[in-house]
Design a protein around this motif. Structure first.
Motif, PDB file in Angstrom:
ATOM      1  N   LEU A   1      65.438  26.328  84.756  1.00 19.05           N
ATOM      2  CA  LEU A   1      65.493  27.337  83.695  1.00 19.05           C
ATOM      3  C   LEU A   1      65.952  28.679  84.254  1.00 19.05           C
ATOM      4  O   LEU A   1      66.787  29.368  83.650  1.00 19.05           O
ATOM      5  CB  LEU A   1      64.131  27.461  83.018  1.00 19.05           C
ATOM      6  CG  LEU A   1      63.680  26.244  82.199  1.00 19.05           C
ATOM      7  CD1 LEU A   1      62.227  26.410  81.740  1.00 19.05           C
ATOM      8  CD2 LEU A   1      64.597  26.020  80.997  1.00 19.05           C
TER       9      LEU A   1
ATOM     10  N   ARG B   1      67.395  32.030  82.279  1.00 20.87           N
ATOM     11  CA  ARG B   1      66.157  32.270  81.498  1.00 20.87           C
ATOM     12  C   ARG B   1      65.228  33.159  82.312  1.00 20.87           C
ATOM     13  O   ARG B   1      64.969  32.894  83.481  1.00 20.87           O
ATOM     14  CB  ARG B   1      65.451  30.959  81.168  1.00 20.87           C
ATOM     15  CG  ARG B   1      66.379  29.819  80.752  1.00 20.87           C
ATOM     16  CD  ARG B   1      66.964  29.994  79.380  1.00 20.87           C
ATOM     17  NE  ARG B   1      67.872  28.888  79.076  1.00 20.87           N
ATOM     18  CZ  ARG B   1      68.421  28.661  77.900  1.00 20.87           C
ATOM     19  NH1 ARG B   1      68.168  29.461  76.875  1.00 20.87           N
ATOM     20  NH2 ARG B   1      69.238  27.638  77.717  1.00 20.87           N
ATOM     21  N   ARG B   2      64.693  34.177  81.677  1.00 17.24           N
ATOM     22  CA  ARG B   2      63.812  35.109  82.373  1.00 17.24           C
ATOM     23  C   ARG B   2      62.479  35.308  81.660  1.00 17.24           C
ATOM     24  O   ARG B   2      61.551  35.891  82.221  1.00 17.24           O
ATOM     25  CB  ARG B   2      64.515  36.479  82.524  1.00 17.24           C
ATOM     26  CG  ARG B   2      65.661  36.463  83.531  1.00 17.24           C
ATOM     27  CD  ARG B   2      65.130  36.202  84.940  1.00 17.24           C
ATOM     28  NE  ARG B   2      66.177  36.145  85.945  1.00 17.24           N
ATOM     29  CZ  ARG B   2      66.790  35.033  86.330  1.00 17.24           C
ATOM     30  NH1 ARG B   2      66.468  33.872  85.748  1.00 17.24           N
ATOM     31  NH2 ARG B   2      67.715  35.059  87.261  1.00 17.24           N
TER      32      ARG B   2
ATOM     33  N   ILE C   1      60.034  32.871  80.244  1.00 21.65           N
ATOM     34  CA  ILE C   1      59.681  31.454  80.097  1.00 21.65           C
ATOM     35  C   ILE C   1      58.183  31.341  79.821  1.00 21.65           C
ATOM     36  O   ILE C   1      57.344  31.690  80.665  1.00 21.65           O
ATOM     37  CB  ILE C   1      60.031  30.657  81.370  1.00 21.65           C
ATOM     38  CG1 ILE C   1      61.498  30.878  81.746  1.00 21.65           C
ATOM     39  CG2 ILE C   1      59.713  29.172  81.175  1.00 21.65           C
ATOM     40  CD1 ILE C   1      61.849  30.408  83.159  1.00 21.65           C
TER      41      ILE C   1
ATOM     42  N   ASP D   1      62.814  33.171  75.948  1.00 21.27           N
ATOM     43  CA  ASP D   1      64.064  32.413  75.874  1.00 21.27           C
ATOM     44  C   ASP D   1      63.894  30.970  76.352  1.00 21.27           C
ATOM     45  O   ASP D   1      64.882  30.230  76.448  1.00 21.27           O
ATOM     46  CB  ASP D   1      65.195  33.111  76.658  1.00 21.27           C
ATOM     47  CG  ASP D   1      64.815  33.429  78.103  1.00 21.27           C
ATOM     48  OD1 ASP D   1      63.836  32.843  78.613  1.00 21.27           O
ATOM     49  OD2 ASP D   1      65.501  34.269  78.718  1.00 21.27           O
ATOM     50  N   ALA D   2      62.641  30.571  76.658  1.00 19.61           N
ATOM     51  CA  ALA D   2      62.379  29.181  77.055  1.00 19.61           C
ATOM     52  C   ALA D   2      60.884  28.911  76.944  1.00 19.61           C
ATOM     53  O   ALA D   2      60.058  29.836  76.989  1.00 19.61           O
ATOM     54  CB  ALA D   2      62.859  28.912  78.482  1.00 19.61           C
TER      55      ALA D   2
ATOM     56  N   ASP E   1      70.148  29.448  73.007  1.00 18.97           N
ATOM     57  CA  ASP E   1      69.415  30.676  73.309  1.00 18.97           C
ATOM     58  C   ASP E   1      67.907  30.451  73.455  1.00 18.97           C
ATOM     59  O   ASP E   1      67.150  31.416  73.596  1.00 18.97           O
ATOM     60  CB  ASP E   1      69.681  31.763  72.260  1.00 18.97           C
ATOM     61  CG  ASP E   1      69.433  31.278  70.840  1.00 18.97           C
ATOM     62  OD1 ASP E   1      70.109  31.786  69.944  1.00 18.97           O
ATOM     63  OD2 ASP E   1      68.572  30.397  70.636  1.00 18.97           O
ATOM     64  N   PHE E   2      67.506  29.182  73.433  1.00 24.14           N
ATOM     65  CA  PHE E   2      66.085  28.891  73.644  1.00 24.14           C
ATOM     66  C   PHE E   2      65.970  27.472  74.206  1.00 24.14           C
ATOM     67  O   PHE E   2      66.373  26.505  73.546  1.00 24.14           O
ATOM     68  CB  PHE E   2      65.295  29.001  72.335  1.00 24.14           C
ATOM     69  CG  PHE E   2      63.800  28.987  72.529  1.00 24.14           C
ATOM     70  CD1 PHE E   2      63.126  30.150  72.902  1.00 24.14           C
ATOM     71  CD2 PHE E   2      63.074  27.818  72.349  1.00 24.14           C
ATOM     72  CE1 PHE E   2      61.753  30.143  73.088  1.00 24.14           C
ATOM     73  CE2 PHE E   2      61.697  27.809  72.534  1.00 24.14           C
ATOM     74  CZ  PHE E   2      61.025  28.972  72.907  1.00 24.14           C
TER      75      PHE E   2
ATOM     76  N   ALA F   1      67.438  21.623  77.461  1.00 25.54           N
ATOM     77  CA  ALA F   1      67.347  22.679  78.480  1.00 25.54           C
ATOM     78  C   ALA F   1      68.535  22.576  79.436  1.00 25.54           C
ATOM     79  O   ALA F   1      69.141  21.518  79.579  1.00 25.54           O
ATOM     80  CB  ALA F   1      66.045  22.546  79.272  1.00 25.54           C
TER      81      ALA F   1
END
Length: 329
Positions: free
Chosen positions: A177, A182-183, A185, A241-242, A268-269, A329
């Motif tokens: 991720l 992704r930052r 999570i 975002d995750a 975006d997710f 993902a």
């Protein structure tokens, strides 16, 4: 003379006969309250059976062939496909041995688990499964029976033990991720007794490795639970975002909810579950997950029962989880 139950060994009528110094037939008469046996001998046999932890099996008395082994599989929730897949592995392995498996669903309830343990000794020859009770309670209810515990660590010396190690898989999931940018999570952990899971600790360790903040909420272990928890999490932290979840069932609900709220998965997710169930291929996009070989868990449990029945305590078995990337993902 045997002084008590032998760890990991099923006590038989012949064990009772040898310890009491009588014949197999005399023990059978005493246990079945038949005639042609004096009161003193009968009491000695009954006392010996109690001391050794002998438990008569209803199956051995005729519900199935007398030369067949019966195994009780105790699971928390048959509606959760993870446990269904584990059960399928156990059933396949048992069939190869010509054994019988009886499945008990405790509904993830401690009282139901105790009730199951209370009756299981008279129905099967060995027990495998998932337990919330401490070892001493399990031992008290299953004295003299082979028992294999799944998903716990450092169990008592007389039990078989199967561990699920997902640490590397979770670290790989977070690393993936992070590598895709992704930052923020988050994690949806389970809500069992409101105690953080070991998967939560793996998530936190992995996030620290990447210098990322943690966002955690609890979710019931169901698709609906995942939906509700995801809605609350995104309301509180819209910047996410995750999401990584305790299991695939929660993840499927989370993914449904994220899409209902306008998030594009995975554009975006991103969503990653845990278990790697076949049902993950039936959703759109297919669910990425930290995968456990569920069938191997069930097969290993049956193999360990065989070792315990032969009087040998098996080595601890560890099933390692790996990252399975599909479409989410």
């Amino acid at each position: 003379m045997t002084d008590g139950p032998v760890p990991g060994k099923r006590i038989t009528i012949r064990d009772v006969a040898k310890s009491a110094g009588v014949s197999y037939q005399t023990v059978s008469r005493a246990l079945n309250d038949k005639g042609e046996i004096d009161t003193t001998t009968k009491q000695r046999v009954l006392d010996t059976a109690k001391r050794l932890g002998y438990r008569p099996s209803r199956f051995a008395r005729g519900l199935v062939r007398q030369d067949s082994t019966s195994v009780g599989l105790v699971i928390p929730n048959l509606l959760n496909p993870y446990f269904t897949e584990v059960a399928a592995g156990a059933l396949d392995a048992a069939r190869r041995k010509d054994w019988h498996v009886v499945v008990y669903d405790t509904a993830d309830d401690e009282r139901q688990e105790l009730s199951t343990l209370g009756m299981i000794g008279s129905q099967v020859d060995a027990v495998v499964g998932y337990f919330s009770q401490p070892d001493d309670v399990i031992d008290r209810y299953t004295s003299g029976m082979p028992v294999v515990q799944i998903g716990r660590t450092d169990v008592g010396a007389r039990f078989g033990e199967i561990r699920v190690d997902g640490e590397e898989g979770v670290h790989a999931a977070i690393a993936h991720l992070a590598s895709t940018g992704r930052r923020r999570i988050g994690m949806l952990d389970h809500d069992h007794h409101h105690q953080p899971s070991v998967r939560y600790s793996w998530y936190c360790d992995a996030m620290r490795e990447h210098g990322l903040p943690t966002f955690v909420a609890e979710a019931p272990q169901s698709i609906e639970g995942g939906q509700r928890a995801m809605a609350a999490m995104l309301e509180k932290h819209p910047e996410l975002d995750a999401i990584f979840t305790y299991n695939d069932v929660i993840a499927i609900g989370a993914m449904f909810q994220a899409r209902l709220l306008g998030r594009r998965v995975p554009a975006d997710f991103a969503v990653i579950g845990f278990d790697g169930l076949a049902i993950g291929n039936m959703v759109e996009p297919p669910l990425s997950s930290v995968r456990i070989d569920t069938r191997k868990v069930g097969e290993t449990a049956i193999d360990q029962v065989g070792q315990l029945l032969s009087g040998t305590r098996p080595e601890v078995a560890t099933i390692k989880a790996t990252l399975l990337l599909r479409g989410s993902a």
